[in-house]
Design a protein around this motif. Structure first.
Motif, mmCIF file in Angstrom:
data_model
loop_
_atom_site.group_PDB
_atom_site.id
_atom_site.type_symbol
_atom_site.label_atom_id
_atom_site.label_comp_id
_atom_site.label_asym_id
_atom_site.label_seq_id
_atom_site.Cartn_x
_atom_site.Cartn_y
_atom_site.Cartn_z
ATOM 1 N N GLU A 1 0.832 -1.203 0.000
ATOM 2 C CA GLU A 1 0.000 0.000 0.000
ATOM 3 C C GLU A 1 0.876 1.268 0.000
ATOM 4 O OE1 GLU A 1 -3.510 -0.754 0.459
ATOM 5 O OE2 GLU A 1 -3.740 1.252 -0.407
ATOM 6 N N GLN A 2 1.784 1.349 0.966
ATOM 7 C CA GLN A 2 2.618 2.555 1.108
ATOM 8 C C GLN A 2 3.612 2.696 -0.038
ATOM 9 O OE1 GLN A 2 4.344 2.762 5.109
ATOM 10 N NE2 GLN A 2 2.670 4.187 5.517
ATOM 11 N N VAL A 3 4.207 1.576 -0.436
ATOM 12 C CA VAL A 3 5.208 1.655 -1.502
ATOM 13 C C VAL A 3 4.554 2.137 -2.799
ATOM 14 C CG1 VAL A 3 6.901 0.371 -2.851
ATOM 15 C CG2 VAL A 3 6.619 -0.135 -0.427
ATOM 16 N N PHE A 4 3.350 1.667 -3.060
ATOM 17 C CA PHE A 4 2.656 2.123 -4.269
ATOM 18 C C PHE A 4 2.248 3.594 -4.163
ATOM 19 C CE2 PHE A 4 1.848 -2.376 -5.578
ATOM 20 C CZ PHE A 4 2.269 -2.258 -6.895
ATOM 21 N N ASN A 5 1.914 4.014 -2.952
ATOM 22 C CA ASN A 5 1.352 5.356 -2.786
ATOM 23 C C ASN A 5 2.376 6.460 -2.569
ATOM 24 O OD1 ASN A 5 -1.108 4.143 -3.072
ATOM 25 N ND2 ASN A 5 -1.615 4.179 -0.901
ATOM 26 N N ILE A 6 3.557 6.098 -2.082
ATOM 27 C CA ILE A 6 4.527 7.137 -1.709
ATOM 28 C C ILE A 6 5.796 7.016 -2.561
ATOM 29 C CG2 ILE A 6 5.886 8.113 0.178
ATOM 30 C CD1 ILE A 6 3.881 6.678 2.109
ATOM 31 N N VAL A 7 6.034 8.029 -3.387
ATOM 32 C CA VAL A 7 7.240 8.050 -4.215
ATOM 33 C C VAL A 7 8.464 8.107 -3.309
ATOM 34 C CG1 VAL A 7 8.551 9.408 -5.908
ATOM 35 C CG2 VAL A 7 6.080 9.122 -6.184
ATOM 36 N N GLY A 8 9.455 7.274 -3.576
ATOM 37 C CA GLY A 8 10.672 7.243 -2.770
ATOM 38 C C GLY A 8 10.621 6.212 -1.660
ATOM 39 N N LYS A 9 9.440 5.668 -1.408
ATOM 40 C CA LYS A 9 9.290 4.679 -0.332
ATOM 41 C C LYS A 9 10.005 3.383 -0.712
ATOM 42 C CE LYS A 9 7.312 3.012 3.447
ATOM 43 N NZ LYS A 9 7.655 3.508 4.783
ATOM 44 N N GLU A 10 10.681 2.787 0.268
ATOM 45 C CA GLU A 10 11.442 1.567 0.019
ATOM 46 C C GLU A 10 11.284 0.615 1.190
ATOM 47 O OE1 GLU A 10 15.509 2.376 -0.928
ATOM 48 O OE2 GLU A 10 16.158 0.315 -0.612
ATOM 49 N N GLU A 11 11.238 -0.681 0.876
ATOM 50 C CA GLU A 11 11.151 -1.668 1.944
ATOM 51 C C GLU A 11 12.161 -2.770 1.670
ATOM 52 O OE1 GLU A 11 7.638 -4.109 3.835
ATOM 53 O OE2 GLU A 11 6.879 -2.233 2.988
ATOM 54 N N ASN A 12 12.928 -3.143 2.688
ATOM 55 C CA ASN A 12 13.960 -4.160 2.508
ATOM 56 C C ASN A 12 13.532 -5.500 3.077
ATOM 57 O OD1 ASN A 12 16.206 -2.560 1.303
ATOM 58 N ND2 ASN A 12 15.877 -1.366 3.164
#
Ligand SMILES: [Zn+2]
Ligand SMILES: [Zn+2]
Length: 163
Positions: free
Chosen positions: A6-17
């Motif tokens: 949800e957040q990665v799609f919605n927020i440009v620059g968001k990253e999850e490892n």
């Protein structure tokens, strides 16, 4: 592992490892048996609105050599690289991996990539000598003493050279 994107799609620059291991509850191939969990290290990130998944899956498996039928342990490293989309714009979906409801079943995607990457032939070593077609002996352990079949075209050539 179920991942909410949800957040990665919605927020440009968001990253999850990601850095985790899992054992699939089904067999990936008839040709080998996993001898370790699948370890995945990678990340998913939103770069200027494009969401990409990049990582590498590592595992070991007991594999049957296609030539000599001996079992051996092989290490696999499989690249997992996808552009993820939450909806398809058109039917040209080959380049994109659709993440329905922005919930990604990461284990399933990794397993899909592993299955697609597997070779048709496993060799215990590059120059595996296989088994003797006559007596069935593993020729990696030495010659068996059977007479070698000579290719008929080759013997015709040898006869010509004799003349
Ligand atoms: Zn072999
Ligand atoms: Zn033989």
């Amino acid at each position: 592992m179920q991942v909410s994107l949800e957040q990665v799609f919605n927020i440009v620059g968001k990253e999850e490892n990601f850095n985790y291991s899992f054992v699939p509850d089904y067999s990936l191939s008839d040709d080998f048996a996993l001898s370790s969990p699948i370890k995945f290290v990678g990340n998913v990130k939103n770069t200027a609105g494009i969401v990409t998944l990049n990582g590498q899956a590592d595992f070991s498996a007991n594999v049957i050599c296609s030539r000599c039928a001996e079992e051996f342990l092989k290490h696999f490293s499989v690249a997992v690289e996808h552009t993820l989309v939450s909806e398809l714009q058109n039917e040209e979906s080959e380049d994109f991996y659709l993440v329905e409801g922005k919930q990604l079943d990461l284990d399933a995607l990794i397993c899909e990539d592993i299955i697609l990457s597997l070779p048709f032939v496993f060799l215990c070593k590059e120059d595996c000598r296989g088994i003797c077609p006559q007596c069935g002996k593993n020729l990696n352990n030495g010659e068996c003493g059977c007479k070698k079949c000579v290719d008929p075209r080759m013997s015709a050539l040898l006869e010509l050279l004799d003349d």
